[in-house]
Write a protein that holds these residues in place. Structure first.
Motif, mmCIF file in Angstrom:
data_model
loop_
_atom_site.group_PDB
_atom_site.id
_atom_site.type_symbol
_atom_site.label_atom_id
_atom_site.label_comp_id
_atom_site.label_asym_id
_atom_site.label_seq_id
_atom_site.Cartn_x
_atom_site.Cartn_y
_atom_site.Cartn_z
ATOM 1 N N ILE A 168 16.328 73.730 48.348
ATOM 2 C CA ILE A 168 15.460 73.196 47.482
ATOM 3 C C ILE A 168 14.758 74.125 46.400
ATOM 4 N N SER A 169 14.978 73.922 45.134
ATOM 5 C CA SER A 169 14.377 74.886 44.010
ATOM 6 C C SER A 169 13.130 73.899 43.520
ATOM 7 N N ALA A 170 12.189 74.971 43.164
ATOM 8 C CA ALA A 170 10.881 74.300 42.634
ATOM 9 C C ALA A 170 11.211 73.627 41.386
ATOM 10 N N GLU A 171 12.254 73.749 40.530
ATOM 11 C CA GLU A 171 12.704 72.932 39.259
ATOM 12 C C GLU A 171 13.460 71.799 39.650
ATOM 13 N N ASP A 172 13.714 71.552 41.156
ATOM 14 C CA ASP A 172 14.445 70.203 41.428
ATOM 15 C C ASP A 172 13.412 68.998 41.475
ATOM 16 N N ASN A 173 13.696 68.178 40.731
ATOM 17 C CA ASN A 173 12.825 66.950 41.004
ATOM 18 C C ASN A 173 13.549 65.744 41.631
ATOM 19 N N SER A 174 13.909 65.921 42.867
ATOM 20 C CA SER A 174 14.619 65.072 43.725
ATOM 21 C C SER A 174 13.989 64.688 44.938
ATOM 22 N N VAL A 175 14.280 63.903 45.702
ATOM 23 C CA VAL A 175 13.817 63.533 46.802
ATOM 24 C C VAL A 175 14.816 64.024 48.079
ATOM 25 N N TYR A 176 14.483 64.451 49.049
ATOM 26 C CA TYR A 176 15.302 65.055 50.117
ATOM 27 C C TYR A 176 14.793 64.166 51.417
ATOM 28 N N LYS A 190 19.942 64.279 50.051
ATOM 29 C CA LYS A 190 19.323 63.947 48.961
ATOM 30 C C LYS A 190 19.241 62.289 48.902
#
Length: 190
Positions: A168-176, A190
């Protein structure tokens, strides 16, 4: 970063650390709310918040089902700050004897609890047991401090695992979501 994924024990560790962290954040917020609102709360609202505080704090120190045939205590083996041991034991005692169960004996620091009380009003007999009516201000003030210390310890352990595997990157705006049910699937979904 390791391209492999955490084994099942590390996944359970991630779960128990995240679970405990959430419980302590909740406990800290409830204690702060009680400190702010306690004078103006009705007894029913105060009881609800105190019950929520006791339950949320004690949750990581009681047995959780991690698999159908496996239980664990999320905070087992994680040292507590010794200066907060009395408060910790009081919350567990309140959970075990007053909130989670109604024992005939209860912690003396919280008043006379679980004794059957008979009241007569207008010729009608009422029987009840007393519950926790309040928590002393000094203990409520100590609670967020204890919770913050526990959160820091847990975050250190959690981050040590996540640094090894996290895609997971800090730029990723997803929910895992953590996957502990099926080892043949990715460890986060995801």
């Amino acid at each position: 970063m390791n391209i492999s994924s955490p084994d099942i024990e590390e996944r359970f560790d991630i779960w128990k650390y995240a679970y405990s962290r959430s419980a302590f954040i909740e406990s800290k917020e409830i204690a702060q709310l009680l400190l702010t609102l306690q004078p103006q709360l009705t007894s029913a609202h105060r009881l609800a918040l105190i019950t929520a505080l006791v339950v949320s704090y004690a949750r990581p120190f009681t047995s959780s089902i991690i698999e159908h045939s496996r239980r664990l205590i999320p905070m087992k083996g994680i040292p507590l700050p010794p200066e907060h041991e009395t408060l910790h034991l009081l919350y567990l005692s309140m959970r075990h004897q007053v909130v989670g169960h109604k024992d005939a004996t209860a912690p003396s620091k919280t008043g006379i609890l679980n004794h059957v009380r008979f009241s007569v009003h207008g010729g009608n007999l009422d029987m009840s047991t007393r519950t926790i009516a309040s928590i002393p201000r000094e203990l409520l003030t100590e609670t967020p401090i204890l919770c913050e210390k526990l959160i820091k310890v847990i975050e250190g352990r959690l981050n040590a695992i996540l640094r090894k595997y996290s895609p997971i990157s800090a730029e990723d705006n997803s929910v895992y979501y953590l996957n502990i049910a099926d080892m043949s699937k990715p460890w986060i979904i995801k």
